[in-house]
Design a protein around this motif. Structure first.
Motif, PDB file in Angstrom:
ATOM      1  N   SER A 186       0.853  -1.184   0.000  1.00 27.40           N
ATOM      2  CA  SER A 186       0.000   0.000   0.000  1.00 27.40           C
ATOM      3  C   SER A 186       0.892   1.239   0.000  1.00 27.40           C
ATOM      4  O   SER A 186       2.096   1.161   0.277  1.00 27.40           O
ATOM      5  N   LEU A 187       0.303   2.394  -0.291  1.00 23.93           N
ATOM      6  CA  LEU A 187       1.064   3.634  -0.210  1.00 23.93           C
ATOM      7  C   LEU A 187       1.560   3.870   1.214  1.00 23.93           C
ATOM      8  O   LEU A 187       2.659   4.405   1.421  1.00 23.93           O
ATOM      9  N   THR A 188       0.770   3.444   2.183  1.00 18.67           N
ATOM     10  CA  THR A 188       1.174   3.568   3.594  1.00 18.67           C
ATOM     11  C   THR A 188       2.412   2.727   3.870  1.00 18.67           C
ATOM     12  O   THR A 188       3.318   3.157   4.592  1.00 18.67           O
ATOM     13  N   ASP A 189       2.451   1.506   3.299  1.00 18.72           N
ATOM     14  CA  ASP A 189       3.632   0.643   3.464  1.00 18.72           C
ATOM     15  C   ASP A 189       4.885   1.353   2.944  1.00 18.72           C
ATOM     16  O   ASP A 189       5.948   1.322   3.578  1.00 18.72           O
ATOM     17  N   CYS A 191       5.472   4.490   2.729  1.00 13.13           N
ATOM     18  CA  CYS A 191       5.845   5.654   3.533  1.00 13.13           C
ATOM     19  C   CYS A 191       6.576   5.285   4.822  1.00 13.13           C
ATOM     20  O   CYS A 191       7.028   6.180   5.553  1.00 13.13           O
ATOM     21  N   GLU A 192       6.729   4.012   5.085  1.00 13.81           N
ATOM     22  CA  GLU A 192       7.519   3.575   6.242  1.00 13.81           C
ATOM     23  C   GLU A 192       9.014   3.584   5.934  1.00 13.81           C
ATOM     24  O   GLU A 192       9.837   3.380   6.830  1.00 13.81           O
ATOM     25  N   PHE A 212       0.081  10.906  -3.291  1.00  7.12           N
ATOM     26  CA  PHE A 212       0.203  10.580  -1.865  1.00  7.12           C
ATOM     27  C   PHE A 212      -0.634  11.525  -1.008  1.00  7.12           C
ATOM     28  O   PHE A 212      -1.239  11.097  -0.024  1.00  7.12           O
ATOM     29  N   ALA A 215      -4.122  10.570  -0.633  1.00  7.08           N
ATOM     30  CA  ALA A 215      -4.321   9.474   0.321  1.00  7.08           C
ATOM     31  C   ALA A 215      -4.036   9.913   1.754  1.00  7.08           C
ATOM     32  O   ALA A 215      -4.021   9.083   2.672  1.00  7.08           O
ATOM     33  N   LEU A 217      -1.214  11.187   2.840  1.00 10.01           N
ATOM     34  CA  LEU A 217       0.136  10.776   3.212  1.00 10.01           C
ATOM     35  C   LEU A 217       1.163  11.806   2.748  1.00 10.01           C
ATOM     36  O   LEU A 217       0.952  12.512   1.759  1.00 10.01           O
ATOM     37  N   THR A 260      -2.398   0.870  -6.127  1.00 10.57           N
ATOM     38  CA  THR A 260      -2.817   2.223  -6.541  1.00 10.57           C
ATOM     39  C   THR A 260      -2.854   2.253  -8.059  1.00 10.57           C
ATOM     40  O   THR A 260      -2.094   1.511  -8.711  1.00 10.57           O
TER      41      THR A 260
END
Length: 298
Positions: A186-189, A191-192, A212, A215, A217, A260
């Motif tokens: 995911s885009l969240t993944d 961003c880690e 981003f 979303a 982010l 995405t």
């Protein structure tokens, strides 16, 4: 006001230096100073403040600047219109392109163009797309082949020729590549982990940031550069994941599966709507139109 004095005025204003203006115009510094003095005498006021080594426009100079650009623009436009009547394809074609397009899209086209139109003096500039847009707007460039802006400009004719699919990529040994083969990130993944990206003010950078931000982010950018080849290198040695054109993904990188929709960036050419194009520019556009939809070279 003669055009030579106005050219000297613009060169000094743009470079903020008499010596650099002289180099740009292939003149001596005293010759440039004489032309500026002549112009100041004609308008009856100082156009530059000279404080030490610093050169700055006076208020009068700032007022004259856009008018000078318009005058020279009109003069050059008239010259091109008259030259076009002969039907000959020659003279100087001032063309800008981005480094990436210049390396991956234009080489075969430029080779063919120069072979067909040997009388054309091709004045090729490698610039960021944003700088090229400004150059076409202010008349210093006749045309540009670049990444296209996300929003249209009323003074520019912009034509899309190609689309680059931007791929999420990382080094083979990056932690993001340790996921099960069929799983999607995911885009969240993403961003880690730190990423390396085009500059935030570039058309490509803003296109990526928008995805981003939609979303909710914020991109964890550790380093930024406007050169995609440099981004590829930084990505391949593990300095961060990135988004790169599809054709740049090779054995040093792995494309990540991300949940995405694909991100595409438009590429094409632009000219000023109020400018009379030279025959050389018209022939260049013809060559460009023939490449519509073609894949880039690696």
């Amino acid at each position: 006001m003669d055009t030579q004095s106005l050219q000297a005025f613009l060169a000094v204003a743009d470079t903020q230096s008499f010596s650099r203006a002289a180099e740009q115009l292939y003149l001596t510094q005293p010759a440039v100073s004489k032309r500026i003095a002549t112009l100041e005498s004609q308008v009856g006021t100082r156009l530059f403040d000279r404080i030490g080594r610093r050169i700055a426009l006076t208020e009068a100079g700032s007022v004259l600047l856009p008018q000078a650009r318009r005058i020279l623009f009109s003069v050059e436009d008239s010259r091109r219109a008259l030259a076009n009547l002969s039907g000959q394809v020659g003279g100087k074609l001032t063309l800008a392109t981005s480094h990436h397009i210049g390396l991956h899209r234009l080489p075969p086209l430029l080779k063919q163009y120069t072979q067909r139109h040997s009388e054309v003096e091709l004045d090729l500039h490698f610039l960021d797309s944003e700088q090229a847009y400004q150059g076409v707007l202010d008349g210093t460039l006749e045309m540009a082949v670049v990444t296209l802006a996300p929003h249209p400009h009323e003074q520019l004719q912009v034509v899309e020729l190609w689309r680059d699919r931007l791929c999420f990529a990382c080094a083979i040994d990056h932690p993001l590549n340790q996921q099960p083969p069929q799983s999607e990130l995911s885009l969240t993944d993403l961003c880690e982990y730190n990423c390396v990206m085009p500059g935030a003010k570039t058309f490509t950078g803003s296109l990526i940031a928008k995805r981003f931000s939609q979303a909710g982010l914020e991109l964890p950018v550790s380093m930024a550069t406007n050169y995609l080849e440099t981004l590829k290198m930084m990505c391949s040695v593990g300095l961060g994941w990135s988004l790169l054109p599809e054709k740049m993904i090779d054995s040093e990188l792995v494309e990540l599966k991300v949940d995405t929709p694909p991100i595409y960036r438009p590429l094409g050419y632009l000219v000023h709507t109020n400018r009379t194009l030279s025959n050389a520019a018209r022939m260049m556009i013809e060559e460009l139109e023939n490449t519509r939809g073609e894949s880039p070279i690696k």
